[in-house]
Write an enzyme that holds these catalytic residues in place. Sequence first.
Site, mmCIF file in Angstrom:
data_model
loop_
_atom_site.group_PDB
_atom_site.id
_atom_site.type_symbol
_atom_site.label_atom_id
_atom_site.label_comp_id
_atom_site.label_asym_id
_atom_site.label_seq_id
_atom_site.Cartn_x
_atom_site.Cartn_y
_atom_site.Cartn_z
ATOM 1 N N LYS A 120 0.860 -1.210 -0.104
ATOM 2 C CA LYS A 120 0.059 0.100 0.158
ATOM 3 C C LYS A 120 1.078 1.388 -0.160
ATOM 4 O O LYS A 120 1.827 1.109 0.386
ATOM 5 C CB LYS A 120 -0.970 0.053 1.018
ATOM 6 C CG LYS A 120 -0.290 -0.144 2.539
ATOM 7 C CD LYS A 120 0.555 0.505 3.254
ATOM 8 C CE LYS A 120 0.663 2.162 3.327
ATOM 9 N NZ LYS A 120 2.130 2.535 3.935
ATOM 10 N N TYR A 146 -4.523 4.605 5.570
ATOM 11 C CA TYR A 146 -4.904 3.551 6.780
ATOM 12 C C TYR A 146 -6.300 4.088 7.047
ATOM 13 O O TYR A 146 -7.425 3.400 7.405
ATOM 14 C CB TYR A 146 -4.193 3.411 7.992
ATOM 15 C CG TYR A 146 -2.906 2.374 7.802
ATOM 16 C CD1 TYR A 146 -2.954 1.211 7.436
ATOM 17 C CD2 TYR A 146 -1.632 3.287 7.292
ATOM 18 C CE1 TYR A 146 -2.012 0.374 7.260
ATOM 19 C CE2 TYR A 146 -0.620 2.299 7.239
ATOM 20 C CZ TYR A 146 -0.841 0.829 6.988
ATOM 21 O OH TYR A 146 0.301 0.107 6.639
HETATM 22 P P1 NAD Z 1 12.369 2.185 2.387
HETATM 23 O O1 NAD Z 1 12.823 3.412 1.693
HETATM 24 O O2 NAD Z 1 12.845 1.904 3.526
HETATM 25 O O3 NAD Z 1 12.902 1.092 1.286
HETATM 26 C C1 NAD Z 1 12.548 1.168 -0.141
HETATM 27 C C2 NAD Z 1 13.503 0.366 -1.100
HETATM 28 O O4 NAD Z 1 13.458 0.702 -2.259
HETATM 29 C C3 NAD Z 1 15.035 0.414 -0.295
HETATM 30 O O5 NAD Z 1 15.539 -0.690 -0.392
HETATM 31 C C4 NAD Z 1 15.562 1.142 -1.631
HETATM 32 O O6 NAD Z 1 16.864 0.866 -1.967
HETATM 33 C C5 NAD Z 1 14.726 0.665 -2.858
HETATM 34 N N1 NAD Z 1 14.678 1.836 -4.047
HETATM 35 C C6 NAD Z 1 14.729 1.004 -5.177
HETATM 36 N N2 NAD Z 1 14.783 2.511 -6.129
HETATM 37 C C7 NAD Z 1 14.786 3.440 -5.408
HETATM 38 C C8 NAD Z 1 14.687 4.636 -5.600
HETATM 39 N N3 NAD Z 1 14.391 5.235 -6.886
HETATM 40 N N4 NAD Z 1 14.599 5.596 -4.721
HETATM 41 C C9 NAD Z 1 14.505 5.286 -3.408
HETATM 42 N N5 NAD Z 1 14.309 3.916 -2.918
HETATM 43 C C10 NAD Z 1 14.856 2.852 -3.926
HETATM 44 O O7 NAD Z 1 10.785 2.403 2.278
HETATM 45 P P2 NAD Z 1 9.773 1.192 2.954
HETATM 46 O O8 NAD Z 1 9.252 1.892 4.391
HETATM 47 O O9 NAD Z 1 10.338 -0.133 3.249
HETATM 48 O O10 NAD Z 1 8.533 1.325 2.108
HETATM 49 C C11 NAD Z 1 8.245 0.593 1.047
HETATM 50 C C12 NAD Z 1 6.865 0.378 0.564
HETATM 51 O O11 NAD Z 1 6.284 -0.520 1.549
HETATM 52 C C13 NAD Z 1 6.146 1.553 0.445
HETATM 53 O O12 NAD Z 1 5.176 1.460 -0.557
HETATM 54 C C14 NAD Z 1 5.486 1.636 1.903
HETATM 55 O O13 NAD Z 1 4.003 2.453 1.613
HETATM 56 C C15 NAD Z 1 5.329 0.213 2.265
HETATM 57 N N6 NAD Z 1 5.139 -0.156 3.707
HETATM 58 C C16 NAD Z 1 4.204 -0.703 4.307
HETATM 59 C C17 NAD Z 1 3.787 -1.130 5.631
HETATM 60 C C18 NAD Z 1 2.620 -1.698 6.027
HETATM 61 O O14 NAD Z 1 2.570 -1.799 7.212
HETATM 62 N N7 NAD Z 1 2.018 -2.442 5.107
HETATM 63 C C19 NAD Z 1 5.095 -0.547 6.382
HETATM 64 C C20 NAD Z 1 6.084 -0.006 5.971
HETATM 65 C C21 NAD Z 1 6.078 0.482 4.409
#
Ligand code: NAD
Length: 363
Positions: free
Chosen positions: A135, A219
């Site tokens: 999401k 959410y």
């Molecule tokens: P994050 O920034 O920690 O991780 C993103 C990942 O994408 C990193 O490993 C990064 O290296 C990679 N990436 C690849 N290309 C990229 C670019 N061009 N720019 C930036 N990063 C790049 O983010 P996150 O918190 O892990 O979130 C990732 C997804 O998960 C989002 O869609 C977020 O909404 C979702 N999420 C969902 C929940 C949930 O409870 N369902 C919780 C946290 C995050």
Amino acid sequence: MSSIKRREFVRKVVAATSMAALPASTFANIIIPQKRRLGVALVGLGYYSTDLLAPALQLTQNCELRGIVTGSPSKIPIWQSKYGIKDQNIYNYQNMDELANNDEIDVVYIVLPNSMHAEYSIMAANAGKHVWCEKPMAKTVAECQSIIDACQKNKRYLSIGYRMQHEPNTQRIIKWAETKPYGAIQSLSAEAGFYNGSTDHWKLRKEMGGGAMYDMGVYSLNAARYVTGEEPIAVTAEHSTTRPEIYDEVDETTTFKLEFPSGAVANCKTSFGANLNDLKVNCENGWYGLSPFQAYNGIKGTTSDGIKLNTPIENEQAKQMDDDALAIINKSEVIVPGEEGLRDIRVVEAIFQSAKTGHRIII
Ligand code: NAD
């Protein structure tokens, strides 16, 4: 024994049985899976994959972590040593389409910045893999539709990572949308946020799909929709910020009011400037609520007549992924299909339009 060690132990014992007969007592505490577990590849090894999904995939019964797609070579040995991922199951963003030739991977889970969800979900579907997409599903309705189309064209399952819809206390109040034990819903409030101290992250960049509404606001919005079981017909929204030097592109705080066909009204708030985690539903003959309603654990609440909503769950992400894997194995419907993600983004587009124009938007 840790779950990871236990799973490795189970594998070794299962392998050993083909060579030597072991006494039955050896298996006393081991559940040998009846069905073939699905192999999952995580795409994007950031916070959520690293801290929540990969550990949860050590607890799942119907699927397991078998592959990774990463643009950071330095992460590969760490993930291999921690999770025993085979060399042939490791991909980067350039060669991810080669997953098409890999029978060990059944599901590709997109855990990338929001602006990348559509492109990589479509790539996964075109590689013949089932798609789990985090999401918010994507930035626009058009992108959401393109993911749905790609999965349909390739006859692949699509689930959106709204873990709350798999959580038992949430599922209980979702049922109340139909049964209405406290009478008609008159109003509700749903607030979801956290204090985001980042000053340089994709969640602060508009082109990447950053901002509180996409991240946490969904959410509140999703809850307003699952609590009422209705689709909003009008929205009024406003953005605000206390840190304009950081929130110069995306919303720090968004408040939005949703009007539903039944007359119910939802007052919602989301923020990167405050910790918010509260859902309250006011009905003709009472009320109920969950607080927290979107935490990783400990979802709990109560009702006006004192019913405790506090059924425990071992791990939300494991439950979500097991439910979604089981739907694929059993060829049954998923709990959160792509259409559910799209419906939220349709409202998010109206929220942004209302905040920009100052008008009430009919959806
Ligand atoms: P994050 O920034 O920690 O991780 C993103 C990942 O994408 C990193 O490993 C990064 O290296 C990679 N990436 C690849 N290309 C990229 C670019 N061009 N720019 C930036 N990063 C790049 O983010 P996150 O918190 O892990 O979130 C990732 C997804 O998960 C989002 O869609 C977020 O909404 C979702 N999420 C969902 C929940 C949930 O409870 N369902 C919780 C946290 C995050």
